[in-house]
Design an enzyme around this catalytic site. Structure first.
Site, PDB file in Angstrom:
ATOM      1  N   GLU A  73      15.880   6.618 -64.789  1.00  0.00           N
ATOM      2  CA  GLU A  73      16.846   7.529 -65.406  1.00  0.00           C
ATOM      3  C   GLU A  73      16.475   8.887 -65.127  1.00  0.00           C
ATOM      4  OE1 GLU A  73      17.571   7.000 -69.705  1.00  0.00           O
ATOM      5  OE2 GLU A  73      16.901   4.920 -69.542  1.00  0.00           O
ATOM      6  N   THR A  91      11.349  15.144 -66.057  1.00  0.00           N
ATOM      7  CA  THR A  91      12.129  14.621 -67.096  1.00  0.00           C
ATOM      8  C   THR A  91      11.267  14.627 -68.580  1.00  0.00           C
ATOM      9  OG1 THR A  91      13.505  13.148 -65.681  1.00  0.00           O
ATOM     10  CG2 THR A  91      13.474  12.734 -68.053  1.00  0.00           C
ATOM     11  N   GLU A 126      20.159 -25.497 -71.739  1.00  0.00           N
ATOM     12  CA  GLU A 126      20.324 -26.993 -71.692  1.00  0.00           C
ATOM     13  C   GLU A 126      19.624 -27.718 -72.810  1.00  0.00           C
ATOM     14  OE1 GLU A 126      19.741 -26.014 -67.219  1.00  0.00           O
ATOM     15  OE2 GLU A 126      19.094 -25.228 -69.071  1.00  0.00           O
ATOM     16  N   TRP A 143      24.339  17.674 -74.459  1.00  0.00           N
ATOM     17  CA  TRP A 143      24.313  16.395 -73.933  1.00  0.00           C
ATOM     18  C   TRP A 143      25.469  16.556 -73.026  1.00  0.00           C
ATOM     19  CZ3 TRP A 143      20.681  13.186 -74.719  1.00  0.00           C
ATOM     20  CH2 TRP A 143      19.905  13.261 -75.677  1.00  0.00           C
ATOM     21  N   GLY A 196      14.197  12.403 -63.068  1.00  0.00           N
ATOM     22  CA  GLY A 196      15.316  13.062 -62.752  1.00  0.00           C
ATOM     23  C   GLY A 196      15.627  12.778 -61.167  1.00  0.00           C
TER      24      GLY A 196
END
Length: 363
Positions: free
Chosen positions: A293, A193, A49, A167, A295
Site C-alpha cells: 500500500e 507511510t 469436495e 482522502w 508509499g
C-alpha cells in the site's frame, strides 16, 4: 443453471481464510438439482469436495460434481479428496483447472478416470485461475504474489506538497481496499507511510462493519528504524513483522521487540532491506499474497526489482499539482518510454467517483 458458475461463487467465499491452501468451490448435481455444495474450510479442515459430499450424503451416488480445482490425490493436512469422490459413487466430474501443485498436477484426474469417472477439464478456467492467482504463483515459484495498490489524483499524485493525503479516494473505494486486505495474507508499507499517516493497517471488512476476525500480517519496511514503537499499528489485533537494517539503535530494537513485533534483518550490502530476500522469508512463513500500500519509495523499489505481479489503482477526479507533491511510484523508473513496465489483462471499474484500474505486470 450454470453449475460451474455457482462453484466459482462458492470458491470466492473461501478467500481470506484458507491460505496457503487454494480457495475452491464444489457443487454436486443430480436430476438437475443441487444436492450438495461447499467451499474450502481453514487449513486442516474439510476441502470443498468433502463439504459438498457430506451434504449430499448417499445421494452423491450417480451424481455429477462441479469443482473449480482438480481434487487432491495425496495426504496433506487431510486425506485425498479423490478417494472420497470415488467411494461416494460420483459418475462425472467437471473441473475448471488442474492443480499446478507438483504432487497433484494431473494425477488426481488420472486417478478419477482410472476409477471409471468421466472427467471434463477447462470449464471457466480463467475465472478459477483468477481466484487462485496467489496460490498458483506460490506453489510454482516459492514466492508470494505481490499486488501494488495506490490511490492517486488525475495528475498522478498520492499526497500534496505538505504530505496531506486524506482522502484522495472515496469511502466506497476505501471499503473495497478493506476487502483486498481481508483476502491478502500480508499488508506491506514503508516507514514514510507510517510516519506520515500513523495507519492501523487492519482489515475492517465484516458483516457488522467492525474489524474483521482475521487480520493480515502487517509488514513494515524500516531500514533505519525510524518509526515509533508507539505507532497505532503495533496496538491493533494481528501480527507485525518489522524489516530493519543492521545498524538500527539497540534501544530502538528493544522497544520494537517489546511491542511483540517480529524483527527481520534481511539486508543488502548497502544495509537497505533486501526486498526479494524478505519476500522469500514471507513465503517460508506460508504467506502467499502481499498487498503493498505504499508509499512511492517502496513501490518504486519493488517495480525496479521486478517484484510486482498485479497493480490496482484508484484514480480520483481531482488535480493536486505541485512539483513537490508526492508521486505514486518513485525509484529509478524507466530510462525510455519504450522500456516502461507494461500492464496487461486490464479491468476497469468504478467506485463512486473513482475509477479503479487493475491489471497484471507483463512478462
Amino acid at each position: 443453471m450454470d453449475y460451474m458458475q455457482k462453484a466459482i461463487s462458492l470458491a470466492k467465499l473461501a478467500l481470506g481464510h484458507v491460505s496457503p491452501n487454494p480457495a475452491v468451490g464444489a457443487v454436486i448435481v443430480k436430476n438437475e438439482k443441487i444436492i450438495g455444495e461447499g467451499y474450502t474450510q481453514p487449513p486442516g479442515s474439510a476441502h470443498a469436495e468433502i463439504v459438498a459430499l457430506n451434504q449430499a450424503g448417499d445421494g452423491a451416488s450417480g451424481a455429477t460434481m462441479y469443482v473449480t480445482l482438480e481434487p487432491c490425490c495425496h495426504y496433506g493436512r487431510t486425506p485425498p479428496c479423490t478417494r472420497a469422490i470415488i467411494k461416494a459413487g460420483i459418475k462425472e466430474i467437471h473441473v475448471s483447472m488442474l492443480d499446478p501443485n507438483p504432487v497433484v498436477a494431473g494425477k488426481g484426474q488420472k486417478e478419477l478416470e482410472a476409477a471409471g469417472i468421466h472427467v471434463v477439464v477447462g470449464e471457466r478456467e480463467e475465472e478459477a485461475r483468477g481466484i487462485n492467482e496467489a496460490y498458483i504463483k506460490y506453489i510454482t515459484t516459492g514466492m508470494p504474489f505481490v499486488t501494488a495498490k495506490f490511490a492517486m489524483s488525475l495528475d498522478g499524485k498520492i499526497a500534496t506538497r505538505t504530505g496531506d493525503s486524506k482522502w484522495i479516494s472515496t469511502s466506497e473505494s476505501r471499503r473495497y481496499v478493506h476487502y483486498l486486505r481481508y483476502i491478502s495474507d500480508a499488508i506491506m508499507v514503508g516507514a514514510n507511510t507510517v510516519l506520515a499517516d500513523d495507519p492501523q493497517l487492519t482489515s475492517r471488512c465484516s458483516i457488522s462493519g467492525g474489524t474483521a476476525r482475521k487480520q493480515p500480517l502487517r509488514v513494515i519496511i524500516d531500514g533505519k528504524g525510524r518509526i515509533s514503537a508507539e505507532a497505532r499499528l503495533f496496538k491493533e489485533p494481528g501480527a507485525v513483522l518489522l524489516a530493519i537494517g543492521e545498524n538500527v539503535d539497540p534501544d530502538k530494537e528493544k522497544q520494537f521487540i517489546e511491542t511483540g513485533a517480529q524483527l527481520e534483518k534481511i539486508t543488502t550490502e548497502s544495509d537497505k532491506v533486501d526486498l526479494r530476500g524478505l519476500l522469500k522469508k514471507l513465503a517460508e512463513m506460508e504467506i502467499t499474497s502481499v498487498l503493498v500500500e505504499g508509499g512511492g519509495t517502496l513501490l518504486g523499489a519493488l517495480f525496479d526489482e521486478g517484484l510486482v505481479d498485479k497493480v490496482i489503482t484508484f484514480i480520483a477526479p481531482i488535480i493536486i499539482g505541485g512539483d513537490a507533491a508526492r508521486v505514486a511510484v518513485g525509484g529509478k523508473g524507466a530510462d525510455k518510454v519504450v522500456n516502461s513496465i507494461k500492464i496487461e489483462n486490464i479491468n476497469i471499474g468504478q467506485y463512486d467517483q473513482d475509477l479503479m484500474f487493475s491489471g497484471y505486470v507483463g512478462g
